[in-house]
Design an enzyme around this catalytic site. Sequence first.
Site, short mmCIF file in Angstrom:
data_model
loop_
_atom_site.label_atom_id
_atom_site.label_comp_id
_atom_site.label_asym_id
_atom_site.label_seq_id
_atom_site.Cartn_x
_atom_site.Cartn_y
_atom_site.Cartn_z
N TYR A 1 -12.29 -1.90 -3.98
CA TYR A 1 -12.85 -2.08 -2.63
C TYR A 1 -14.38 -2.03 -2.61
O TYR A 1 -14.97 -1.80 -1.56
CB TYR A 1 -12.27 -1.04 -1.67
CG TYR A 1 -10.90 -1.41 -1.14
CD1 TYR A 1 -10.71 -2.53 -0.34
CD2 TYR A 1 -9.79 -0.64 -1.45
CE1 TYR A 1 -9.45 -2.87 0.15
CE2 TYR A 1 -8.52 -0.97 -0.96
CZ TYR A 1 -8.37 -2.08 -0.15
OH TYR A 1 -7.13 -2.42 0.34
N LYS B 1 0.82 -1.22 0.00
CA LYS B 1 0.00 0.00 0.00
C LYS B 1 0.86 1.28 0.00
O LYS B 1 2.07 1.21 0.29
CB LYS B 1 -0.94 -0.04 1.21
CG LYS B 1 -1.96 -1.18 1.15
CD LYS B 1 -2.96 -1.11 2.31
CE LYS B 1 -3.98 -2.23 2.21
NZ LYS B 1 -5.02 -2.13 3.27
N HIS C 1 -2.22 -5.45 1.53
CA HIS C 1 -3.52 -6.12 1.33
C HIS C 1 -3.29 -7.60 1.08
O HIS C 1 -2.28 -7.99 0.50
CB HIS C 1 -4.23 -5.52 0.11
CG HIS C 1 -5.43 -6.33 -0.34
ND1 HIS C 1 -6.66 -6.20 0.25
CD2 HIS C 1 -5.55 -7.32 -1.28
CE1 HIS C 1 -7.50 -7.07 -0.32
NE2 HIS C 1 -6.86 -7.75 -1.25
N GLU D 1 -9.67 -10.92 -7.48
CA GLU D 1 -8.87 -9.70 -7.27
C GLU D 1 -7.66 -9.66 -8.20
O GLU D 1 -7.29 -8.59 -8.69
CB GLU D 1 -8.41 -9.63 -5.81
CG GLU D 1 -9.56 -9.37 -4.86
CD GLU D 1 -9.12 -9.31 -3.40
OE1 GLU D 1 -9.97 -8.99 -2.56
OE2 GLU D 1 -7.93 -9.58 -3.10
N ASN E 1 -2.21 0.15 6.86
CA ASN E 1 -1.67 -1.09 7.42
C ASN E 1 -0.73 -1.83 6.46
O ASN E 1 -0.56 -3.04 6.55
CB ASN E 1 -2.81 -1.99 7.89
CG ASN E 1 -3.77 -2.36 6.78
OD1 ASN E 1 -3.60 -1.94 5.64
ND2 ASN E 1 -4.78 -3.16 7.10
P1 ADP Z 1 -8.12 -6.89 5.51
O1 ADP Z 1 -7.31 -5.97 4.64
O2 ADP Z 1 -7.33 -7.40 6.70
O3 ADP Z 1 -8.79 -8.02 4.75
P2 ADP Z 1 -10.74 -5.61 5.60
O4 ADP Z 1 -11.05 -6.36 4.35
O5 ADP Z 1 -11.70 -5.72 6.74
O6 ADP Z 1 -9.29 -6.01 6.17
O7 ADP Z 1 -10.58 -4.07 5.27
C1 ADP Z 1 -9.96 -3.64 4.09
C2 ADP Z 1 -9.02 -2.49 4.41
O8 ADP Z 1 -9.80 -1.39 4.90
C3 ADP Z 1 -8.04 -2.77 5.55
O9 ADP Z 1 -6.87 -3.45 5.11
C4 ADP Z 1 -7.73 -1.38 6.04
O10 ADP Z 1 -6.80 -0.69 5.19
C5 ADP Z 1 -9.09 -0.70 5.93
N1 ADP Z 1 -9.88 -0.79 7.17
C6 ADP Z 1 -10.46 -1.90 7.70
N2 ADP Z 1 -11.13 -1.62 8.84
C7 ADP Z 1 -10.96 -0.27 9.03
C8 ADP Z 1 -11.41 0.64 10.04
N3 ADP Z 1 -12.16 0.24 11.06
N4 ADP Z 1 -11.04 1.94 9.90
C9 ADP Z 1 -10.28 2.37 8.87
N5 ADP Z 1 -9.84 1.56 7.89
C10 ADP Z 1 -10.16 0.25 7.96
MG MG Z 2 -10.25 -7.92 3.27
#
Ligand code: ADP
Ligand code: MG
Length: 140
Positions: A51, A11, A117, A128, A114
């Site tokens: 997304y 990212k 992905h 994806e 974070n």
């Molecule tokens: P992952 O990437 O671990 O699969 P998710 O699919 O739940 O997590 O979410 C997609 C992305 O959205 C996350 O990697 C993160 O960048 C962002 N995200 C998830 N939850 C939150 C939140 N509560 N607040 C802000 N950003 C979030």
């Molecule tokens: Mg996810």
Amino acid sequence: MKKEITLAIIKPNATEKKATGKIIDMILEAGFEIKAMKMLHLTKKEAEGFYEVHKDKPFFNDLTDFMSSGPIVVMALEKENAVEDYRKLIGATNPAEAAEGTVRKLFGENIERNAVHGSDSPENGIKEVGYFFSNLEFVN
Ligand code: ADP
Ligand code: MG
């Protein structure tokens, strides 16, 4: 066990802090094969398309702003049990809760920024990867 494909994205916060090489190294050391890879800078619309499943979440607008804020590196990774193993390598969505030594623990800043992905199922891995790569871009 059957080989799976998962989509990995480095990212914008991680490319910005020059962690790209270190993350790719962790991926290779963990036994994943990179079948396709490229760097790109998503438009807001392209980030929204990727997304789409999160479009009703309160964080959708901020997330797609972030994901279109700078360069990313996308990779199609192949390995047995790739989806689960890659999610183990990157750690929990929230870097504060990610295990020691995981990519998100090392390079993530907060739950949004974070670092990486990973797909959440083999079906979504294929879907994806198809969002970013054509057949021509795969190595065999
Ligand atoms: P992952 O990437 O671990 O699969 P998710 O699919 O739940 O997590 O979410 C997609 C992305 O959205 C996350 O990697 C993160 O960048 C962002 N995200 C998830 N939850 C939150 C939140 N509560 N607040 C802000 N950003 C979030
Ligand atoms: Mg996810």
